[in-house]
Write a protein that holds these residues in place. Sequence first.
Motif: not given
Lengths: 509, 331
Positions: A7, A32, A164, A195
């Motif tokens: 991420t 993530p 996110r 997330r």
Amino acid sequence: MPNAAPTLRLDGVAKSFGPVAALRSGTLTVHPGSIHALVGENGAGKSTLVKIVGGVHRRDAGVVELDGEPVDFTGPAEAKAAGVAVIHQEPASFPDLTVAENIYLGREPLGRFRRIDRRAMREGVRDLFRDLGVDLDPDRPAEGLSIADQQIVEIAKAISLDARLLVMDEPTAALSAVEVRRLFAVARGLRDAGRAVVFISHRLDEVADLCDTVTVMRDGEHVSTDAVADVTPDELVRRMVGRAVADLYPKVPSTPGEVVLQVEGLESTGTFHDVSFEVRAGEIVGLAGLVGAGRSEIARAVFGVDQYAAGRVVVGGKDLRPGDPAAAIAAGLALVPEDRRLQGLVTESSVARNVSAVARRRLARLGILLPDAEARLARDWSGRLEVKAGALDATATTMSGGNQQKVVLAKWLATGPKVLIVDEPTRGIDVGTKAEVHRLLSTLAAEGLAVLMISSELPEVLGMADRVLVVREGRIVAELSRAQATPERVMRAATPGASETTAETEGAA
Amino acid sequence: MRTHARPWWQRALLTREMLTILILVVAWVVASAAVQGFDGPLTITYLVLDVAPVLLIALPMTLIIATGEIDLSVASVVGLSSVTFGLLHQAGLGLWVALPVSVLLGAVCGAVNGALVAYAGLPSLAVTIGSLALYRGLAVGLLGTTAVTDFPESWTDGATENLGESPYPVITLGLVALIAVFAVLLHATPFGRNVLDIGRSSEAARFSGVDVKRTLLILFVLSGAVSALAGVYYTLRYGSARGDNATGMELQVVAAVLLGGVSIFGGRGAIHGVVAGVLLIGVLSSALRLEGVTVNVINIVIGTALVVSVVAPRIAGGVRVRRRGAVGQRT
Ligand SMILES: Nc1ncnc2c1ncn2[C@@H]1O[C@H](COP(=O)(O)OP(=O)(O)OP(=O)(O)O)[C@@H](O)[C@H]1O
Ligand SMILES: [Mg+2]
């Protein structure tokens, strides 16, 4: 998800402020579904890294990628739009707006005729607060919120963005165990929803509890990244400060002398009731309790920055004039307040001016301050507390959070107080310096200083205090000796609705 | 830890105050070269005599603005004190009595402002706009459109005569002494530190035991007393006590203080900058007057200089931020 792009990926990110290299080589990869801890000494560059990710600062060099895409935010709004939510270390809310308006600022839900739908806003905030387990009125103005409540508002704002990537810079620094537990439940929920979360804290037990991966930073550089399970807290500390910290709570035994601070029947409508206690010379008395229990309010009233309706405060046998901090200081009182940025420091002023802000009255000769006097005092005390700043005339705004806190401590210790009231004395201070601050407080107590310590960090209270007073909903509900004070007992007494009988009777000497 | 981040000469020279001083020097040089009669011997004499009231009032005003407050009633206090001085003289009291009574009355005017601002918690802008009207009204009401003019020559001469053969008026000594007092007060006493702290964060100052209310009250009292002293000087300088003396002077004072680098938001300011700001306005006015420019145009020039001095630092700050952003972009 081994093959998915991380991420967040930072590589060799650098940032300087004039001659100060705040971040030399920031490197961090967050996947993530992971909660990633970022730890390091005060001034290691953690907040600087966070501010670059959050679009507050532009980087000088290096790579920042979100889901594999290079990004270069020019402002916080861009970062927000890209799905990055940041809880900054120093919460900054708009005092004139309500709590709900602060949380929904810039993205208010619109109802018919494009008018702000206040009902929807209020409902949303209620839901958020229910998840966080806090009891805060969405319609009250943000002005006058305690630091802990401000942090809750920041947390709620960040969570409601449904981003996110959620970055939390010392979100727990002013929270007590109950709120921390709720926050962690929310963070785990986000993790399980795929997330990515970055979590910064100086409390390593929290890191072990919440996170799966931990990155250590030092002097603006990446040191190591490991699975939390693979590395011991001691090893983390060694990597952070470069040496082992033997004892976080070095308690020097001392024999309490005569009563120096005596508080009798202190009363403030709606805030605290019938508060009576005493603190003896050489004694450290801890005030434990949940966020909002009224501990800070009691401290402020004793010191005189707040008024009280009834009761009296006696220092060294003499009644203190209510609402007069100058008189309190003259009587030997000192208060390290909870909010260092608004109450503890004049942030626009230099380190030297801040450290000497109170003691300077005594430095003047025939009313005149000699040019060196302040600098000498400041050098002495900032040295003792290991304050790290560019120079003594650097403004407090340019210092890391923990170093600002050390300046507030230095400022009050420099006054040579008889009674020291500290409200979250080590909020945001790193492990190594924390041990130093504790050693200093303990040594000063052994030399006869009376200390009243408010801390949301239970281990700190239990580790340092000779006696613990538990505050619940504005009342002192239990008094426990050092031997009696166990985490369970304190928490039971502090939590409304928990069985009270045991805690209240025990040890109420 | 180092005491200072920058070497001493940078700290001394690269300041907002130095900028005003530099502009003052440039203005002086240009006026001497370009304006006929500006470098004559009387220029300094008249410059000092003309700027004296503004200079006096600018000193306490510096401290007030440094706390983030403002006192707009100062010129009205000048008028009221001028009238009081004149009436007491007319009533046959000696000037040695009239002088301290007038100054005391000014202090009371300041105390009223200060009490309303500090203890009633009202905004100083509103309070002193109100008392600007009130004190001026009293002044004009007391003396009507008449004037008291028959002051003894020994006093009126004393206000204007020179020190021996020098071009400097005797009052220069008093001005320099007061400048020194205020400079020490602001820059070298705990009181002055408190003043700046209040301007930066009155909440933090309160938590450090600063009596914010009392400090503000003291400053307004000082402002009233010094304004009244300026009123007495003004009366003697022009030999005339009138209710409309010094009307509008508050704008010159505030302009000079801001030109001198004091932040209108409080927390920043230095006496030497303000002195330069006052002299800059004085030099500009006298040079333009020698050129035959009307008062209106002089006011336009001073007004423009003021706006530029307040706006320029913000623009400079903005440019610096943008430059930093550009550096980030290059990577
Ligand atoms: N605006 C600024 N101007 C100058 N120096 C700065 C500025 N912001 C941060 N610094 C410096 O950069 C360094 C890193 O600061 P940063 O706030 O990132 O530390 P941190 O790791 O978050 O520390 P803490 O644990 O105390 O919060 C510090 O030495 C600080 O003094
Ligand atoms: Mg930080």
